[in-house]
Design an enzyme around this catalytic site. Structure first.
Site, short mmCIF file in Angstrom:
data_model
loop_
_atom_site.label_atom_id
_atom_site.label_comp_id
_atom_site.label_asym_id
_atom_site.label_seq_id
_atom_site.Cartn_x
_atom_site.Cartn_y
_atom_site.Cartn_z
N ASP A 30 0.77 -1.26 0.00
CA ASP A 30 0.00 0.00 0.00
C ASP A 30 0.80 1.31 0.00
OD1 ASP A 30 -1.49 -2.13 0.89
OD2 ASP A 30 -2.15 -1.18 2.73
N GLU A 83 -10.20 -2.52 4.60
CA GLU A 83 -8.86 -1.98 4.83
C GLU A 83 -8.77 -0.56 4.24
OE1 GLU A 83 -6.17 -6.01 4.77
OE2 GLU A 83 -6.47 -5.10 2.83
#
Ligand code: FRU
Length: 493
Positions: free
Chosen positions: A24, A207
């Protein structure tokens, strides 16, 4: 240019770390002329492991300078995803000598607690910088500032300043919902509310949330868009990012949206969040995503490095009929990578000539292509992006199904071999012309933007050599391809 960036499959105009594993994007913020990009990073391996925050900076969001990793694991755990804010008013009291404090929030993930079956193994911690984001000190020696109330998944703090309430807001992904907390000083946090959204039959763990305040079209009306990444059960399997359009009063996010909307209809755009602290007069909403998918990310066939980011994108929100639509657009600054445009004559295909290779060149495999389908009565038409070995990435419109489809199953051995990973992706698209397609093609990815960003489809693929030719086709009827333009793109490295 780094020799590393010549490796097979290496993106030429996308960010990737020189070596080892990345996931990420984290801590995106703009400050004093620099865009900062932190990212989930394992500096010791090409697979996921003890997470750090890697770091890079850019003046134009196109060319990146690698910086030393900013945060490393400690006694409180690994450094999971999170965000960075500039504390202009020094609410935290951490500023010194007029130096504005910059605050980084991340999840401290304790593997040992997880192995002991404790539920509170993810807590929120903070680090701060007093040198404009170059070096970081952990606040209170890395001890959490927000302790887990007993929720198994409790992570990925996205913090922003909410001026009407003069509070910091923190969004947290909490398994099957988003938890919202707030704080006056960025250190002591109070619980506000939870957001669940409509129940789905199959949903992955939530998430990397973000909450974007966006004008609707060119109006002065604002809506809030909640981004939620779900690490399984995306529209084509695996991870994907959805969004909810609604309102936010400083404590609670509400949305009456019942259907599921996705930011991207490809397989490889995950965990995207926005840059904080973009100057107000500019106001652009800028994001970047991880161009990979948890379904196969650890197995992709690259050697020294793993994973790239998408190109940075600008988001906009529009109201169409009764539905809000989040659009994505490649940022303008990418145009600086264009070599001279190569104009291509219009292509009319169908009977008796159903296909034509209209372009072949040493494009160096990194290029931009735009064209308009002015009209078509074909059942199927589209593009094949191919190399000399015949590896072919297909973009197709299926008029009877009214779908735009991307297919990488013949674009190199990795995805053709891996069974369901090779399934085509699609987006519903009612027939209407002209239809504008815009593609960004790199050594191992295709980003497709349909009708000026109304839909985006991002996919990776691993062709044996880069793509150098483009063929258009029209089956079961005639199609007119016009305004065809190809721009070879310079490498950013
Ligand atoms: C999303 C994610 C986050 C977590 C991080 C760990 O891809 O699973 O929820 O913070 O990756 O690397």
């Amino acid at each position: 240019s780094e020799p590393a960036y010549q490796e097979q499959y290496r993106p030429q105009f996308h960010f990737s770390p020189i070596a080892n594993w990345m996931n990420d994007p984290n801590g995106l913020f703009f400050h004093k002329g620099n865009y900062h990009l932190f990212y989930q990073y394992n500096p010791d391996s090409t697979i996921w492991g003890p997470m750090h925050w890697g770091h890079a900076t850019s003046g134009d969001l196109v060319h990146w300078e690698h910086q030393a990793p900013a945060l490393s694991p400690d006694a409180a755990g690994m450094i999971f995803s999170g965000s960075v804010v500039v504390d202009h008013q020094n609410t935290s009291g951490l500023g010194q000598n007029d130096q504005v404090p910059i605050l980084a929030y991340y999840t401290a993930h304790r593997m040992d607690w997880e192995q002991d079956h404790r539920l509170d193994f993810q807590n929120q911690a903070m680090a701060f910088s007093l040198d404009d984001g170059l070096s970081w000190e952990k606040y209170n020696h890395g001890h959490p500032v927000l302790f887990n109330p007993g929720i198994k998944d409790f992570r990925d703090p996205k913090v922003f300043w909410h001026s009407p309430t003069q509070r910091w807001i923190m969004l947290l992904a909490a398994g099957d919902h988003i938890a919202i907390w707030n704080s006056g000083n960025g250190i002591d946090w109070d619980y506000c509310s939870d957001f669940y959204g409509p129940k789905l039959e199959a949903d992955g763990v939530w998430e990397c949330p973000d909450l974007l305040k966006m004008p609707v079209g060119n109006t002065q009306t604002y809506k809030y868009v909640l981004l939620v990444s779900v690490n399984a059960y995306g529209p084509f399997g695996g991870s994907a990012t959805k969004y909810f359009v609604g309102d936010f009063d400083g404590r609670t996010f509400t949305s009456d949206q019942q259907n599921t909307l996705w930011v991207d209809y490809g397989k490889d755009n995950y965990a995207g969040v926005s840059w904080n602290n973009i100057p107000r007069e500019d106001g652009r909403l800028l994001t970047i995503g991880w161009m990979n998918n948890w379904e196969y990310a650890q197995n992709t066939p690259t050697e020294r490095w793993r994973s790239a980011m998408t190109v940075p994108k600008r988001l906009s929100l529009e109201k169409a009929a009764n539905q809000y639509l989040l659009k994505s657009h490649p940022i303008e600054a990418l145009k600086s990578l264009r070599e001279e445009a190569i104009a291509v004559a219009d292509v009319r295909l169908g009977h008796p000539a159903p296909q034509q290779q209209f372009f072949t060149n040493d494009l160096s495999g990194a290029f931009e292509l735009s064209l308009t389908i002015m009209e078509s009565d074909a059942q199927q038409f589209g593009l094949w992006l191919h190399n000399v070995q015949g590896d072919t990435f297909q973009v197709m419109y299926n008029a009877s199904e009214q779908k735009i489809i991307t297919d990488r199953s013949k674009a190199g051995t990795f995805f053709s071999r891996e069974g369901f990973y090779s399934k085509p992706t699609f987006v519903e698209w009612p027939k209407r012309y002209p239809l504008k397609l815009h593609l960004l093609v790199d050594w191992s990815s295709v980003e497709l933007f349909v009708q000026n960003g109304e839909k985006a489809m991002t996919n990776t693929f691993y062709p044996s050599t880069a793509i150098t030719s483009i063929t258009a086709f029209s089956h079961g009827g005639n199609s007119a391809f016009e305004n065809i333009e190809v721009f070879p793109l310079k490498s950013i490295w």
